[in-house]
Enzyme design. Sequence first.
Site, PDB file in Angstrom:
ATOM      1  N   GLU A 163       0.644  -1.189   0.033  1.00 42.62           N
ATOM      2  CA  GLU A 163      -0.009   0.055  -0.022  1.00 42.62           C
ATOM      3  C   GLU A 163       0.799   1.275   0.152  1.00 42.62           C
ATOM      4  O   GLU A 163       0.802   2.057   0.894  1.00 42.62           O
ATOM      5  CB  GLU A 163      -0.844  -0.021   1.137  1.00 42.62           C
ATOM      6  CG  GLU A 163      -1.874  -1.122   1.165  1.00 42.62           C
ATOM      7  CD  GLU A 163      -3.087  -1.266   2.216  1.00 42.62           C
ATOM      8  OE1 GLU A 163      -4.165  -1.661   2.042  1.00 42.62           O
ATOM      9  OE2 GLU A 163      -2.784  -0.459   3.132  1.00 42.62           O
ATOM     10  N   GLU A 354      -5.499  -8.664   0.977  1.00 40.71           N
ATOM     11  CA  GLU A 354      -6.172  -8.271   2.283  1.00 40.71           C
ATOM     12  C   GLU A 354      -7.520  -8.176   1.885  1.00 40.71           C
ATOM     13  O   GLU A 354      -7.834  -7.456   0.901  1.00 40.71           O
ATOM     14  CB  GLU A 354      -5.441  -6.882   2.979  1.00 40.71           C
ATOM     15  CG  GLU A 354      -4.216  -6.975   3.392  1.00 40.71           C
ATOM     16  CD  GLU A 354      -3.711  -5.732   4.074  1.00 40.71           C
ATOM     17  OE1 GLU A 354      -4.747  -4.702   4.612  1.00 40.71           O
ATOM     18  OE2 GLU A 354      -2.545  -5.461   4.270  1.00 40.71           O
TER      19      GLU A 354
END
Length: 465
Positions: A163, A354
Amino acid sequence: MKFGKNFIWGAATSSYQIEGAACHDRGGLSVWDMLGRQAGKIVNGDTGDVACDHYQRYKNDVDLMAQIGLQAYRFSISWPRVLPEGAGKVNQHGLDFYNRLVDALLEKNITPWITLFHWDYPYALYCRGGWLNRDSADWFADYTAVIVDQLSDRVSHWITLNEPQCFIGLGHHDGVHAPGLKMGLSEVLLAAHHALLAHGKSVQAIRANAKTLPVIGAAQASKISIPVSDHSNDIEAARQHMFSVREKHVFNNAWFSDPMILGHYPEEGVKLFAADMPNVLPEDLACIKQELDFFGTNIYSGNHIQATADNGYATIEIKGLAETAMGWPVTPEALYWGPKFFFERYHMPVVVTESGMANDDRVDNGRVHDRERIEFLYKYLSEYARAIEDGVPALGYFLWSLLDNFEWAEGYSKRFGIVYVDYKTQQRIMKYSAYWYKALIASHQGGHIKDALPEVDIAPTLDSV
């Protein structure tokens, strides 16, 4: 629900969120240790000093993974635990911990998926300019080489960055994540560019040093656009919205993924950021664009998009949507449209690296009955299965998270785990969702998942560690 026969079922964590013991055995500090010392930055003044004490309790945690039936475990390496100064001398004690963890996983037939950077940037390197220093790309490549040399005889699956939208956007522009900076756009874009260079050089280091054939990707913080209807105009509007760069912020899908995979920054963003763009050398883009084996996407929710009369798009608020404890809307369709749109643009197999929810979980007579999480997972996975049935090549799913943990700026106030952690005693209790996930994995025969799985009978006795 139908998934491929070789589909991978896993769960994910990150080093700073669960390990604790940052300076134990001569490890170094990270920028999150620095942020934790600043008043008001983290809810309740929480820190990751102890977290889930995974550094001491990893064997029990691996036993829990095996009990759940995980086929793979995605975890991250703490860069400063291995290189206390971020570069230079290696801390063998830190490497030994990850050697022990990998061996413990393999003993239980759990495949390790290693994330090389999940936000715990070495404090020592931050003091040398951090991501604003172009040398950060070489520092990261050197660190990568150390890890790959040590573990790649047993590890084949690698994720470079987790991320970048967050550790650059939230950490350097919004100031809510470590290192807690509120920089101008020029500096933010420069830091982002260096992070992208770090990704490229890391992939090169993996391929140059791996002792087993590597499988490599990155994990993007994905903002998913969901068409409000199946009308072709709404679908096209959502697709455009999904990859647009419409705000002067790096938290979008294209700014990091396009250079990694397509070899250039998105044209719309280059025009928008023109006055603040860093000096991008031709060889930089060639370095950033490396051969990848999968597209990793972290998906929690999405926005609903409708076509407008001028062939544009508009965000539509859908009233009455359920929300997680984070205040994020429950939008299962995100796990259909996200993988679909990413595959259409990048033509790569997808891994959901995720996905999960924060819930208000409480212990009742030794049990944690998180029915909301079970319903969430079933609905989201049903949409993921629909994407696969519609032709999206998907390799796996990593539930976030295995354990309740330090949830960054939210401290310990939010619980994402399928295993409950009592932070005072460090007791682990498998939630009902852990037993549900165990049953789902066990039912994975010939790629088919029982549609009635949400009603699976939960074991009457909940084991705890």
